[in-house]
Design a protein around this motif. Structure first.
Motif: not given
Lengths: 401, 315
Positions: B208-212, B21-23, B201-204
């Motif tokens: 990144g948070l989802a990856g973490a 969902a974050l992605l 940038i905002f979306g990316s």
């Protein structure tokens, strides 16, 4: 709309509950995971067939415990962590498996072990995860494998080359966990026994030309090139271009290079100085028995990871029998049925093993792929031989230690 | 017994859905609001994943990193680095129109993937990074999973509220204006390129948070996880099916697709073995078929974008 979806969800979950009503109390269920979809889809069918053959052997010869059957559920790890954890979670929680054979790829093994089977206390035996990282898992003795770590072959090859007087070599490896794993182990061992690496570089698979990579490696002045790659892929291109341009005199490969395609494409005459290492199932009665049974079932016994997959599933069954179906004693039981001392058990000898276990005697499984004497990390040492090209095939010229 | 297992599986399902969902929310900002066709989601997912892995994992000789920093630092780092890397990429690529931008971002994601596989001093190469801590990872299996679900759910909730607020603020209206009619927006004095870069940038950072979150859940990261099929295209399907331009749609898409993907297997596993194996290939087909059906019959997705059409005041 949303409520419809929720209702559908609830319905399908309820359906799952009904379908998984508790099986007969004495039956034991294991999970068989492989990369059914994804990059190793071509290898998965043979692996799964070999695992199922082991289950058939168990059930045809008396089953598990007191009249129970060994059941299995098949999962798809798709060779990636996302699907592997998903498949493992379902196997552990929905199907309540006692043990897991698989998953197939190293990244899938590490993720599924870390986030599912180790926390849940489920025994895992992988038959094709070869990364040295699996050795290092903090696994509470719950992760085993019947396939040797790439570490062993790389180290054995390094020692063999040094013994044969090849003191200065260059290494080209394909940049994936197979090539990289072998190359790192080789480098480490070769340098520690006093050899010199005149070049060491990775390459991506599938390029049309590797001449610039080879020229770079040849600059180091070695006359032996060690190639950790696949003989029916970019390894063949490298070998051909190295021969055409006379970059090196001697060539050494690991098991991936021991391919008939190399001889067919380049000709035995050009390969007098080409050697490979490869794992050999100890030429045993057990391997013969497996080959016969697997061929009789209509499958190719030489398929990659077929022997290790059979052994993994059979060992899991032996451990369950030995532990009396007690999940907590499973890893201890696995060590007991696979190591000295004990009466040797060959492929397919379930009835004999069952009887000996019932009598309280020790058994020692001698598998199709080797003896599987697990070390403290749950790894097995491999048996390797050193091959040269002879006519249209390969001939073993020495054992490697 | 069975119910506990089922609950436990549902928890796991929830965790993965939260991560997806974050992605999907990140992509919604880029595509749904701003019309940027980012086909390199896997790349930003990977950057976030590896950043937190490097910051929080224990030290290993021969590799940079292993700083054993607190997990929250890792997550913040993942977002910051994903955003920082998105900046030059956006600066260069966002000049392209939609389909060219897609091609460029696929290329960028591939570059990131190859760099991760090769730069062993930083990422552990093909072996990846292991030994990454999981918050509450020492608890027993079920409790640890549950704690992680709470963390992921909180992250999704906070992100949803922030993005939703942003969307209804003048910023969101401006972005939609840029998406729907660039010329008109420019004529009204909006700085198109800077705004699109902002959204990219905002979306990316969210990707990144989802990856973490994914990395700490698995306690490991290997390059196999950044396969474009499951880390890029699946998310596109989620967003389009759920309803691009609608944040709740983005989340719903993740719920529906991942549930179909995962739960369908439980049902098909009851079939005889041969068919059960074949059914696993059919799953991929079903997802594709659903996308086709949605595009054909309901191109705006399950939950379409809310358009507040206010009639002009009289007079």
């Amino acid at each position: 709309m949303k409520s419809k979806i929720t209702a559908g969800l609830v319905a399908s979950l309820l359906g799952a509950v009904l379908f998984t009503a508790p099986a007969h109390a004495q039956n034991q269920r294991i999970a068989l995971l492989s990369g059914i979809s994804g990059p190793i889809a071509a290898m998965a069918p043979a692996m799964l067939e070999a695992m199922q053959l082991a289950v058939r052997h168990v059930n045809e010869q008396g089953g598990i415990g007191n009249g129970g059957r060994l059941e299995f559920v098949i999962g798809d790890d798709a060779c990636n962590p996302q699907n592997a954890t998903d498949a493992a979670t379902k196997a552990v929680n929905i199907d309540r498996v006692i043990g897991m054979v698989g998953p197939a790829c190293s990244g899938a093994v590490i993720a599924a072990a870390n986030s599912v089977t180790i926390p849940a206390g489920v025994l895992m035996i992988t038959s094709s995860g070869t990364s040295p990282q699996i050795t290092k898992l903090n696994d509470r003795d719950l992760v085993f494998r019947t396939v040797p770590s790439d570490d062993y072959q790389g180290r054995a090859l390094a020692r063999t080359l040094k013994e044969r007087g090849m003191d200065k070599v260059a290494v080209a490896y394909v940049n994936n966990d197979y090539g990289k794993g072998l190359a790192d182990a080789f480098k480490d061992e070769f340098e520690s026994v006093g050899g010199t690496l005149a070049g060491f570089s990775g390459h991506e698979a599938g390029k049309a030309s590797y001449r610039s990579d080879l020229a770079q490696l040849a600059r180091g002045g070695a006359d032996t090139l060690v190639v950790f790659d696949y003989g029916d892929g970019s390894g063949l291109t490298i070998l051909r271009q190295a021969l055409e341009n006379n970059f090196f005199k001697n060539f050494v490969g690991a098991d991936g290079m021991k391919s008939d395609a190399v001889i067919r494409e380049l000709g035995a005459d050009n390969l007098k100085t080409f050697f490979t290492s490869a794992p050999v199932g100890e030429a045993s009665a057990s391997l013969d028995a497996f080959n016969q049974a697997f061929a009789a079932a209509g499958h190719d016994p030489n398929a990659i990871f077929a022997t290790t997959s059979y052994d993994a599933a059979f060992l899991m069954a032996l451990a369950i029998e030995k532990a009396g179906g007690d999940r907590a004693k499973l890893s201890e039981a696995l060590r007991s049925v696979s190591t000295e001392p004990g009466e040797p058990i060959m492929v397919g000898e379930w009835a004999k093993a069952k009887q000996l276990i019932a009598e309280g005697k020790d058994i020692n499984y001698k598998g199709a792929a080797g003896d599987h004497a697990f070390d403290e990390n749950g790894d097995v040492p491999g048996n390797y031989s050193f091959f040269k090209v002879s006519g249209t095939t390969y001939e073993a010229i020495a054992e490697m230690h | 017994m069975e119910l506990i297992g089922l609950a436990n599986y549902a928890i796991f399902l929830g965790i993965l859905i939260g991560i997806y969902a974050l992605l999907s929310l990140g992509l919604n900002i880029q595509w749904g609001f701003t019309g940027l066709f980012n086909a390199g989601i896997a790349g930003f997912f990977a950057i976030g994943a590896y950043t937190t892995a490097i910051l929080t994992s224990p030290h290993l000789p021969g590799r940079v990193g292993g700083f054993e920093m607190p997990i929250l630092v890792g997550w913040a780092g993942a977002m910051i680095v994903a955003g920082l890397i998105a900046w030059p990429i956006g600066k260069i690529c966002l000049r392209f129109r939609s389909d060219y931008l897609a091609i460029a971002t696929i290329g960028v994601a591939e570059i990131i993937r190859l760099a991760i596989r090769t730069e062993e001093w930083l990422t552990g190469g093909t072996r990846g990074i292991t030994g990454i801590p999981r918050p509450f990872g020492d608890l027993p299996y079920v409790q640890s999973q549950l704690a992680y679900l709470v963390i992921v759910a909180l992250a999704v909730l906070i992100v949803y509220l922030l993005v939703e607020r942003q969307l209804h603020a003048p910023w969101g209206r401006m972005m939609r204006a840029i998406r729907d009619n660039e010329g008109a927006a420019a004529a009204m004095g909006k700085r198109i390129e800077a705004r699109r870069l902002q959204a990219f940038i905002f979306g990316s950072t969210l990707m990144g948070l989802a990856g973490a979150l994914f990395v700490h859940f698995n306690r490991s990261i290997t390059p196999e996880a950044i396969d474009p099929m499951i880390a890029t295209f699946l998310i596109w399907i989620m967003l389009i099916l759920g309803g691009s331009g609608n944040n709740r749609g983005a989340i719903l898409g993740a719920v529906v697709i991942w549930t179909i993907w995962s739960v369908s297997e439980i049902l098909t596993d009851r079939l005889p073995t041969e068919m059960a194996i074949q059914a696993k290939y059919v799953r991929v087909f079903i997802i594709g078929l659903m996308l086709q059906l949605v595009l054909r019959f309901r191109p705006e997705g399950i939950l379409p974008e809310e358009r507040r059409t206010r009639t002009a005041p009289p007079g």
